[in-house]
Design a protein around this motif. Structure first.
Motif, PDB file in Angstrom:
ATOM      1  N   LYS A   4       0.876  -1.221  -0.127  1.00 60.28           N
ATOM      2  CA  LYS A   4      -0.068  -0.066  -0.142  1.00 60.28           C
ATOM      3  C   LYS A   4       0.929   1.229   0.146  1.00 60.28           C
ATOM      4  CE  LYS A   4      -3.664  -2.334   2.823  1.00 60.28           C
ATOM      5  NZ  LYS A   4      -4.295  -2.092   4.112  1.00 60.28           N
ATOM      6  N   VAL A   5       0.585   2.293  -0.942  1.00 56.47           N
ATOM      7  CA  VAL A   5       1.285   3.452  -1.009  1.00 56.47           C
ATOM      8  C   VAL A   5       0.376   4.576  -1.300  1.00 56.47           C
ATOM      9  CG1 VAL A   5       3.356   2.457  -2.116  1.00 56.47           C
ATOM     10  CG2 VAL A   5       1.981   3.531  -3.516  1.00 56.47           C
ATOM     11  N   TYR A   6       0.875   5.905  -1.066  1.00 59.32           N
ATOM     12  CA  TYR A   6       0.358   7.066  -1.524  1.00 59.32           C
ATOM     13  C   TYR A   6       1.107   7.616  -2.501  1.00 59.32           C
ATOM     14  CZ  TYR A   6      -3.640   8.181   1.395  1.00 59.32           C
ATOM     15  OH  TYR A   6      -5.014   8.173   2.006  1.00 59.32           O
ATOM     16  N   ALA A   7       0.620   7.805  -3.740  1.00 61.77           N
ATOM     17  CA  ALA A   7       1.388   8.211  -5.076  1.00 61.77           C
ATOM     18  C   ALA A   7       0.635   9.331  -5.552  1.00 61.77           C
ATOM     19  CB  ALA A   7       1.300   6.830  -5.859  1.00 61.77           C
ATOM     20  N   ALA A   8       1.603  10.081  -6.357  1.00 58.54           N
ATOM     21  CA  ALA A   8       1.126  10.851  -7.446  1.00 58.54           C
ATOM     22  C   ALA A   8       0.956  10.477  -8.663  1.00 58.54           C
ATOM     23  CB  ALA A   8       1.954  12.392  -7.332  1.00 58.54           C
ATOM     24  N   GLN A   9       0.200  10.340  -9.481  1.00 56.16           N
ATOM     25  CA  GLN A   9      -0.171   9.851 -11.035  1.00 56.16           C
ATOM     26  C   GLN A   9       0.536  10.877 -11.739  1.00 56.16           C
ATOM     27  OE1 GLN A   9      -0.545   6.555 -11.113  1.00 56.16           O
ATOM     28  NE2 GLN A   9      -1.164   6.149  -8.922  1.00 56.16           N
ATOM     29  N   SER A  10       0.417  11.997 -11.444  1.00 57.36           N
ATOM     30  CA  SER A  10       0.840  13.089 -12.358  1.00 57.36           C
ATOM     31  C   SER A  10       1.323  14.383 -11.697  1.00 57.36           C
ATOM     32  CB  SER A  10      -0.143  13.414 -13.709  1.00 57.36           C
ATOM     33  OG  SER A  10      -1.117  14.412 -13.024  1.00 57.36           O
ATOM     34  N   PRO A  11       1.871  15.020 -12.159  1.00 56.18           N
ATOM     35  CA  PRO A  11       2.285  16.420 -11.448  1.00 56.18           C
ATOM     36  C   PRO A  11       1.007  17.229 -11.070  1.00 56.18           C
ATOM     37  CG  PRO A  11       3.699  16.266 -13.758  1.00 56.18           C
ATOM     38  CD  PRO A  11       2.590  15.380 -13.490  1.00 56.18           C
ATOM     39  N   THR A  12       0.090  17.112 -11.757  1.00 56.01           N
ATOM     40  CA  THR A  12      -1.337  17.895 -11.317  1.00 56.01           C
ATOM     41  C   THR A  12      -2.163  17.132 -10.422  1.00 56.01           C
ATOM     42  OG1 THR A  12      -2.319  17.188 -13.371  1.00 56.01           O
ATOM     43  CG2 THR A  12      -0.938  19.161 -13.313  1.00 56.01           C
ATOM     44  N   THR A  13      -1.941  15.908 -10.031  1.00 56.25           N
ATOM     45  CA  THR A  13      -2.749  15.065  -9.196  1.00 56.25           C
ATOM     46  C   THR A  13      -2.461  15.052  -7.869  1.00 56.25           C
ATOM     47  OG1 THR A  13      -1.863  13.172  -9.889  1.00 56.25           O
ATOM     48  CG2 THR A  13      -3.713  13.780 -11.189  1.00 56.25           C
ATOM     49  N   PRO A  14      -3.202  14.883  -6.774  1.00 54.22           N
ATOM     50  CA  PRO A  14      -2.873  15.003  -5.573  1.00 54.22           C
ATOM     51  C   PRO A  14      -2.397  13.457  -5.212  1.00 54.22           C
ATOM     52  CG  PRO A  14      -5.404  15.119  -5.499  1.00 54.22           C
ATOM     53  CD  PRO A  14      -4.468  15.297  -6.981  1.00 54.22           C
ATOM     54  N   LEU A  15      -1.397  13.493  -4.154  1.00 52.76           N
ATOM     55  CA  LEU A  15      -1.156  12.158  -3.514  1.00 52.76           C
ATOM     56  C   LEU A  15      -2.443  11.221  -3.128  1.00 52.76           C
ATOM     57  CD1 LEU A  15       1.782  12.620  -1.655  1.00 52.76           C
ATOM     58  CD2 LEU A  15       1.890  12.041  -3.872  1.00 52.76           C
ATOM     59  N   ALA A  16      -2.663  10.180  -3.559  1.00 53.39           N
ATOM     60  CA  ALA A  16      -3.614   9.262  -3.265  1.00 53.39           C
ATOM     61  C   ALA A  16      -3.262   7.853  -2.964  1.00 53.39           C
ATOM     62  CB  ALA A  16      -4.801   9.387  -4.335  1.00 53.39           C
ATOM     63  N   PRO A  17      -4.030   7.097  -2.309  1.00 57.40           N
ATOM     64  CA  PRO A  17      -3.716   5.541  -2.234  1.00 57.40           C
ATOM     65  C   PRO A  17      -4.018   4.605  -3.259  1.00 57.40           C
ATOM     66  CG  PRO A  17      -5.889   6.089  -1.291  1.00 57.40           C
ATOM     67  CD  PRO A  17      -5.580   7.264  -1.767  1.00 57.40           C
ATOM     68  N   THR A  18      -2.874   3.880  -3.475  1.00 57.59           N
ATOM     69  CA  THR A  18      -2.738   2.847  -4.492  1.00 57.59           C
ATOM     70  C   THR A  18      -1.965   1.696  -4.011  1.00 57.59           C
ATOM     71  OG1 THR A  18      -2.456   2.456  -6.797  1.00 57.59           O
ATOM     72  CG2 THR A  18      -0.911   3.782  -5.717  1.00 57.59           C
ATOM     73  N   VAL A  19      -1.801   0.782  -5.059  1.00 59.56           N
ATOM     74  CA  VAL A  19      -1.182  -0.576  -4.473  1.00 59.56           C
ATOM     75  C   VAL A  19       0.160  -0.711  -5.709  1.00 59.56           C
ATOM     76  CG1 VAL A  19      -1.181  -2.975  -4.216  1.00 59.56           C
ATOM     77  CG2 VAL A  19      -2.845  -1.654  -3.287  1.00 59.56           C
ATOM     78  N   ILE A  20       1.375  -0.997  -5.249  1.00 59.75           N
ATOM     79  CA  ILE A  20       2.427  -1.192  -6.159  1.00 59.75           C
ATOM     80  C   ILE A  20       2.946  -2.697  -5.808  1.00 59.75           C
ATOM     81  CG2 ILE A  20       2.928   1.378  -6.273  1.00 59.75           C
ATOM     82  CD1 ILE A  20       5.366   0.754  -4.686  1.00 59.75           C
ATOM     83  N   SER A  21       3.835  -3.072  -6.710  1.00 59.72           N
ATOM     84  CA  SER A  21       4.598  -4.265  -6.429  1.00 59.72           C
ATOM     85  C   SER A  21       5.924  -3.957  -5.965  1.00 59.72           C
ATOM     86  CB  SER A  21       4.472  -5.121  -7.527  1.00 59.72           C
ATOM     87  OG  SER A  21       3.278  -5.668  -7.924  1.00 59.72           O
ATOM     88  N   ARG A  22       6.220  -4.507  -4.872  1.00 59.12           N
ATOM     89  CA  ARG A  22       7.717  -4.495  -4.451  1.00 59.12           C
ATOM     90  C   ARG A  22       8.404  -5.853  -4.931  1.00 59.12           C
ATOM     91  NH1 ARG A  22       9.359   0.797  -2.727  1.00 59.12           N
ATOM     92  NH2 ARG A  22       7.852   1.304  -0.854  1.00 59.12           N
ATOM     93  N   ARG A  23       9.774  -5.720  -5.174  1.00 61.08           N
ATOM     94  CA  ARG A  23      10.399  -6.844  -5.682  1.00 61.08           C
ATOM     95  C   ARG A  23      10.631  -7.915  -4.385  1.00 61.08           C
ATOM     96  NH1 ARG A  23      15.311  -3.256  -4.964  1.00 61.08           N
ATOM     97  NH2 ARG A  23      16.595  -4.339  -3.144  1.00 61.08           N
ATOM     98  N   ALA A  24      10.563  -9.232  -4.753  1.00 62.39           N
ATOM     99  CA  ALA A  24      10.793 -10.171  -3.825  1.00 62.39           C
ATOM    100  C   ALA A  24      12.056 -10.112  -2.950  1.00 62.39           C
ATOM    101  CB  ALA A  24      10.950 -11.693  -4.321  1.00 62.39           C
TER     102      ALA A  24
END
Length: 350
Positions: A4-24
């Motif tokens: 679970k992370v908080y990420a900006a999807q572009s320079p103009t969008t606020p940080l929002a919750p999403t999910v990413i994959s970390r390496r094993a």
């Protein structure tokens, strides 16, 4: 590994919750459950695309404190359950002259050093994602031991950037007993500079543009405070400083501080302005053999040294805890310098 992370999807969008994959977890890797992450002004610049080469989605955060949850088979310096830290770097070439000297932040390898978020300095390879997350996986070489008491961990987080950014030049230019050291700016970086220089035994003079910060600077450990807009106060310190650490990123008149240096004195810059400083006068350098220098974060060995020094001397950052959901409000307040002196995210709230 889903994270679970908080990420900006572009320079103009606020940080929002999403999910990413970390390496094993690889053989030399340490997986960390993140407890706290400091909020650096760099995080805001990066999320808003104010610097070139930003890669999205962008997950900020490079002042990370957490607990080891898994280790690779070759890991020898950390064990499951340890409290550890991760700063601005998660990789470097490991074999150039700078890396051999323990100064990975000046890595001369083909890609530079690998940032905790936004990947390699030259923009190659896969992106990396920072500490606005519930977990991260990092090569053990770039994982720091934390020996502060667990009750202090939130206030330890900013040491991973603000602490080492000020410690490295203070150590390199030998701040200590018998030295008169100036700290310009009393913000996230400057307040750590005052604390560290004081603990190192220097005579510390803090510079601020705000008379209402004088008492706070004294409480942080400054021996004297100068309001830099007061010409008489500035003139009283002419040609008296061995070293000045300038933490202010906004463009300003550097000559006002260069004239305060002794012969052979140095002023070191650690803030990068969004437009150039007015050019300093060369005569101020030549006639007193003064130096204007720069310094970038710190290597892994000196970061560990700084953390151990701070634990021994009871030094932490002054922080305000926030929940992950309040990051955009914190960004807005940070732009107005409305924080004493660093926001830290409680990642239990993600």
């Amino acid at each position: 590994m889903q994270t679970k992370v908080y990420a900006a999807q572009s320079p103009t969008t606020p940080l929002a919750p999403t999910v990413i994959s970390r390496r094993a977890v690889g053989s030399s890797d340490v997986a960390i459950d993140i407890l706290y992450c400091g909020v650096c002004h760099s995080d805001l610049h990066a999320a808003r695309g104010e610097w070139p080469g930003m890669r999205y989605p962008l997950v900020p955060g490079h002042e990370i404190i957490g607990r080891v949850s898994a280790i690779g088979g070759a890991v020898s310096n950390h064990k499951i359950g340890d409290i550890v830290g991760v700063g601005c770097m998660v990789g470097s070439c490991r074999h150039c002259d700078s890396c051999d000297d323990g100064l990975e932040q000046y890595c001369e390898g083909p890609h530079g050093w690998q940032q905790t978020y936004n990947g390699w300095l030259d923009g190659s390879g896969e992106n990396t994602y920072g500490g606005y997350a519930d977990g991260i996986t990092v090569d053990e070489h770039f994982v720091l031991k934390i020996t502060h008491h667990e009750s202090e961990l939130a206030a330890v987080a900013p040491l991973l950037c603000a602490g080492i950014t000020t410690w490295s030049p203070l150590r390199h230019w030998k701040a200590g007993p018998g030295k008169k050291v100036g700290i310009v700016g009393i913000g996230g970086l400057g307040h750590m500079g005052v604390k560290l220089a004081h603990a190192m035994g220097a005579h510390v003079v803090a510079f601020t543009t705000s008379p209402n910060k004088v008492q706070a600077a004294l409480e942080l450990g400054a021996d004297e405070v100068v309001v830099s807009r007061n010409a008489d106060e500035m003139a009283a310190h002419s040609k008296s400083f061995d070293f000045i650490l300038n933490t202010v990123a906004a463009p300003h008149d550097l000559d006002a501080f260069m004239t305060l240096l002794k012969r052979d004195g140095t002023m070191t810059m650690v803030g990068v302005p969004d437009s150039p400083h007015p050019s300093p006068g060369v005569a101020n350098l030549i006639f007193q053999r003064r130096q204007l220098a720069g310094s970038l974060i710190g290597g892994i060995a000196e970061t560990q040294e700084m953390l151990d020094f701070c634990a021994q001397h009871g030094i932490t950052s002054e922080v305000e805890m926030i929940e992950m959901q309040d990051i955009e409000t914190a960004f807005k307040r940070m732009q107005k310098s409305d924080v004493k002196y660093r926001f830290v995210i409680d990642l239990a709230t993600i």
